[in-house]
Design a protein around this motif. Structure first.
Motif, PDB file in Angstrom:
ATOM      1  N   MET A  73       0.763  -0.227   9.775  1.00 24.33           N
ATOM      2  CA  MET A  73       0.531   0.708   8.687  1.00 24.33           C
ATOM      3  C   MET A  73       1.746   1.584   8.398  1.00 24.33           C
ATOM      4  O   MET A  73       1.790   2.277   7.379  1.00 24.33           O
ATOM      5  CB  MET A  73      -0.700   1.561   8.979  1.00 24.33           C
ATOM      6  N   ALA A 116       0.846  -1.198   0.000  1.00 22.20           N
ATOM      7  CA  ALA A 116       0.000   0.000   0.000  1.00 22.20           C
ATOM      8  C   ALA A 116       0.880   1.246   0.000  1.00 22.20           C
ATOM      9  O   ALA A 116       1.954   1.263   0.612  1.00 22.20           O
ATOM     10  CB  ALA A 116      -0.924  -0.001   1.221  1.00 22.20           C
ATOM     11  N   VAL A 157      -7.707   0.021   1.781  1.00 20.32           N
ATOM     12  CA  VAL A 157      -6.575   0.914   2.081  1.00 20.32           C
ATOM     13  C   VAL A 157      -6.757   2.253   1.376  1.00 20.32           C
ATOM     14  O   VAL A 157      -7.330   2.336   0.287  1.00 20.32           O
ATOM     15  CB  VAL A 157      -5.218   0.282   1.685  1.00 20.32           C
ATOM     16  N   LEU A 213      -6.060   1.864   6.918  1.00 26.04           N
ATOM     17  CA  LEU A 213      -6.734   0.603   6.638  1.00 26.04           C
ATOM     18  C   LEU A 213      -8.107   0.642   7.295  1.00 26.04           C
ATOM     19  O   LEU A 213      -8.222   0.947   8.488  1.00 26.04           O
ATOM     20  CB  LEU A 213      -5.943  -0.577   7.208  1.00 26.04           C
ATOM     21  N   ARG A 245      -0.907   6.212   5.781  1.00 24.26           N
ATOM     22  CA  ARG A 245      -1.585   4.990   5.351  1.00 24.26           C
ATOM     23  C   ARG A 245      -2.747   4.680   6.283  1.00 24.26           C
ATOM     24  O   ARG A 245      -2.621   4.736   7.505  1.00 24.26           O
ATOM     25  CB  ARG A 245      -0.629   3.794   5.330  1.00 24.26           C
TER      26      ARG A 245
END
Length: 382
Positions: A211, A70, A378, A308, A306
């Protein structure tokens, strides 16, 4: 003729633009050999790649999410799941990294449950309890790759036949896991199973996330977690739910507004934290059981941006803060995984549900298939 030429030219441009649009929205699925298990069984790796660069690699061994790439807010890609670099480690040192868990995710007290007057004994692989299928569960089986397809959604389907009496569970179960990645990078995981006699089934994915990227030196405990749950299920010293649904209000278990996982993680005055060595508890999601996946958790690394989001149709979410990572697991890129290096967010039925009448039942009967849909979505917070 001049008008016809213009029409044909326009049609060609339109067709080209449609092709480019379709290409831009395509998600690709590829498969490749991943090596062999110690008995010679060949394992396949399937990689699903979205248009935005997000990708997921799944091993047929354990139907395991081996890698989940990601981007951060600057476009830098990182693997956000803990795991191993080598297939041999997944086989010789299984630790549920990213695996499909079954037949029953989480703990069953004493490894026993009674169904229609018959008591079944399961392997006890967690002191006196059975954990995640009893040690020879779905996570250490090589699943059959049924199909792999590219398209607007890239998809891989895996299947497994679990015979009657497998690890003590009744009923022959045909299980299926479908991983789907759309062009925006949302990874959908659908679990399905049928049985030829009454049994209990509780399947989930056991990815452990950071993350900031797996192996980040700061660990994962400053990841900010939000869980929309007003209650959790407290446990005894063996990490078995007592049967109570306890209010999170005013406790370290209140994640409704979002906070770093580290807050309250080492509160030795909280007996629940002492029992779990941190967070290792099931949260009763306010949404309950739903037909479509709804939000169960949001996890963000503020430094990288990032994010999630975990969505599920199930009523519970096990939050595990990596408390038993003791520095003996050498993971990806030679990283030594320690306590707090990752966070598991496992959508599920409640732990030990077969032994608690007040919990949502995990019973599955012939003609009434089991289904659980979850999504890992994501994104980037800029």
């Amino acid at each position: 003729m001049r008008n016809l030429s213009r029409i044909m030219a326009g049609t060609a441009v339109f067709a080209m633009s449609c092709t480019l649009a379709a290409t831009a929205q395509a998600a690709e699925a590829t498969q490749a050999p991943a090596g062999a298990l110690s008995d010679g069984t060949q394992v396949t790796a399937v990689t699903l790649t979205a248009d935005n660069g997000v990708s997921a690699t799944i091993l047929s061994f354990g139907a395991t999410l081996e890698k989940f790439m990601a981007p951060d807010r600057d476009g830098n890609m990182a693997d956000i799941t803990l795991g191993y670099d080598k297939l041999s480690d997944y086989e010789s040192r299984p630790n549920y990294w990213g695996a499909t868990i079954g037949r029953y995710a989480n703990r069953i007290a004493g490894g026993r449950f009674t169904l229609d007057g018959t008591t079944y004994q399961l392997p006890r692989n967690d002191a006196e309890n059975s954990l995640h299928g009893g040690g020879k569960g779905f996570d250490v089986q090589n699943w059959k790759v049924e199909s792999v397809a590219s398209g607007p959604v890239a998809r891989a389907v895996f299947s497994l036949m679990s015979p009657d009496g497998d690890s003590g569970y009744p009923g022959a179960v045909n299980a299926r896991v479908t991983y789907s990645l759309d062009e925006n990078g949302a990874l959908r995981i659908e679990f399905a199973a049928t049985t030829n006699k009454p049994t209990v089934i509780n399947m989930t994915n056991h990815a452990i996330f950071n993350m900031a990227g797996e192996g980040a030196p700061q660990g994962a405990m400053e990841n900010v977690l939000m869980v929309p749950a007003s209650h959790y299920t407290p446990v005894n010293a063996a990490l078995i739910p007592t049967g109570e649904l306890r209010d999170v209000e005013g406790t370290v278990f209140d994640f409704r507004e979002g906070k770093p996982v580290s807050e309250g993680l080492r509160d030795g005055t909280n007996q629940q934290i002492v029992y779990g060595r941190g967070f290792d508890h099931n949260f009763a999601l306010d949404k309950g059981v739903t037909k479509k996946p709804e939000l169960a958790a949001r996890l963000e690394d503020p430094a990288s941006g990032r994010v999630l989001e975990v969505l599920t149709t199930e009523p519970g979410l096990q939050v595990y803060s990596g408390n038993f990572l003791d520095g003996t697991f050498v993971g990806k890129h030679g990283h030594l995984y320690r306590m707090g290096d990752g966070i598991a967010l496992e959508p599920q039925k409640f732990p030990d549900s077969p032994n608690h009448d007040n919990f949502v039942s995990a019973r599955v009967d012939p003609g009434k298939p089991y289904r659980h849909v979850m999504i890992y979505r994501v994104s980037v917070d800029r």
